[in-house]
Structure formats: structure tokens, C-alpha cells
Design a protein around this motif. Structure first.
Motif, PDB file in Angstrom:
ATOM      1  N   GLY A   1      40.363  38.363  40.271  1.00  0.00           N
ATOM      2  CA  GLY A   1      41.246  37.461  39.540  1.00  0.00           C
ATOM      3  C   GLY A   1      40.592  36.121  39.257  1.00  0.00           C
ATOM      4  N   VAL A   2      39.870  35.593  40.237  1.00  0.00           N
ATOM      5  CA  VAL A   2      39.171  34.314  40.054  1.00  0.00           C
ATOM      6  C   VAL A   2      38.110  34.445  38.967  1.00  0.00           C
ATOM      7  CG1 VAL A   2      37.601  32.669  41.165  1.00  0.00           C
ATOM      8  CG2 VAL A   2      39.624  33.467  42.387  1.00  0.00           C
ATOM      9  N   VAL A   3      37.350  35.515  39.007  1.00  0.00           N
ATOM     10  CA  VAL A   3      36.305  35.729  38.003  1.00  0.00           C
ATOM     11  C   VAL A   3      36.916  35.857  36.608  1.00  0.00           C
ATOM     12  CG1 VAL A   3      34.559  37.370  37.189  1.00  0.00           C
ATOM     13  CG2 VAL A   3      34.638  36.726  39.600  1.00  0.00           C
TER      14      VAL A   3
ATOM     15  N   ARG B   1      40.539  45.276  50.234  1.00  0.00           N
ATOM     16  CA  ARG B   1      41.196  45.372  48.924  1.00  0.00           C
ATOM     17  C   ARG B   1      41.758  44.035  48.455  1.00  0.00           C
ATOM     18  NH1 ARG B   1      42.941  49.369  45.640  1.00  0.00           N
ATOM     19  NH2 ARG B   1      44.834  49.024  44.447  1.00  0.00           N
ATOM     20  N   GLU B   2      42.395  43.295  49.366  1.00  0.00           N
ATOM     21  CA  GLU B   2      42.993  42.004  49.004  1.00  0.00           C
ATOM     22  C   GLU B   2      41.929  41.008  48.557  1.00  0.00           C
ATOM     23  OE1 GLU B   2      45.374  38.413  51.191  1.00  0.00           O
ATOM     24  OE2 GLU B   2      45.767  40.464  51.875  1.00  0.00           O
ATOM     25  N   GLU B   3      40.829  40.930  49.301  1.00  0.00           N
ATOM     26  CA  GLU B   3      39.742  40.018  48.927  1.00  0.00           C
ATOM     27  C   GLU B   3      39.132  40.410  47.577  1.00  0.00           C
ATOM     28  OE1 GLU B   3      38.002  38.830  53.329  1.00  0.00           O
ATOM     29  OE2 GLU B   3      37.265  40.636  52.331  1.00  0.00           O
ATOM     30  N   LEU B   4      39.006  41.693  47.355  1.00  0.00           N
ATOM     31  CA  LEU B   4      38.433  42.181  46.102  1.00  0.00           C
ATOM     32  C   LEU B   4      39.317  41.823  44.914  1.00  0.00           C
ATOM     33  CD1 LEU B   4      36.135  43.836  44.815  1.00  0.00           C
ATOM     34  CD2 LEU B   4      37.550  45.856  45.157  1.00  0.00           C
TER      35      LEU B   4
END
Length: 63
Positions: free
Chosen positions: A32-34, A24-27
Motif C-alpha cells: 500500500g505504501v509503495v 501477510r499484514e506487513e506485506l
């Protein structure tokens, strides 16, 4: 032909099992980056479009 098709789907299944999904954290971080890159790119393209439209408008009024 059926043997090749069966082999293909067997290999697809084996490769699918190797897939690792983000937690979940990586997703959330990746999303957010995208979204940030999308926002920056949108603002940049808007400004470039404004510049070109203004330049073209000035040229057309002049001639």
C-alpha cells in the motif's frame, strides 16, 4: 576452483537461511505504501510535464 565454488554456494545457502520474510499484514502494508508513493509521484510528474509543455508551447508560439 571447485572448492571455492562449493564454498560460495555453501555460504549462499547459509545466508539464505537467515532471511526473514514479511508476514501477510506487513506485506499488504508495504504494498500500500509503495502504491501510494507511486500514485503521488505520477501525479507530480504529470503536473510538472504539463507545466513545462505549456511553457514551452507558449514560448514557441511567441517566437
Amino acid at each position: 576452483m571447485w572448492e571455492k565454488l562449493k564454498k560460495f554456494f555453501t555460504e549462499v545457502k547459509a545466508e539464505a537461511k537467515k532471511t526473514t520474510w514479511p508476514n501477510r499484514e506487513e506485506l499488504i502494508t508495504s504494498t500500500g505504501v509503495v502504491l501510494f508513493i507511486l500514485l503521488v509521484t505520477s501525479v507530480y510528474l504529470f503536473l510538472v510535464d504539463l507545466l513545462f509543455a505549456g511553457t514551452l508551447g507558449a514560448l514557441l508560439r511567441r517566437f
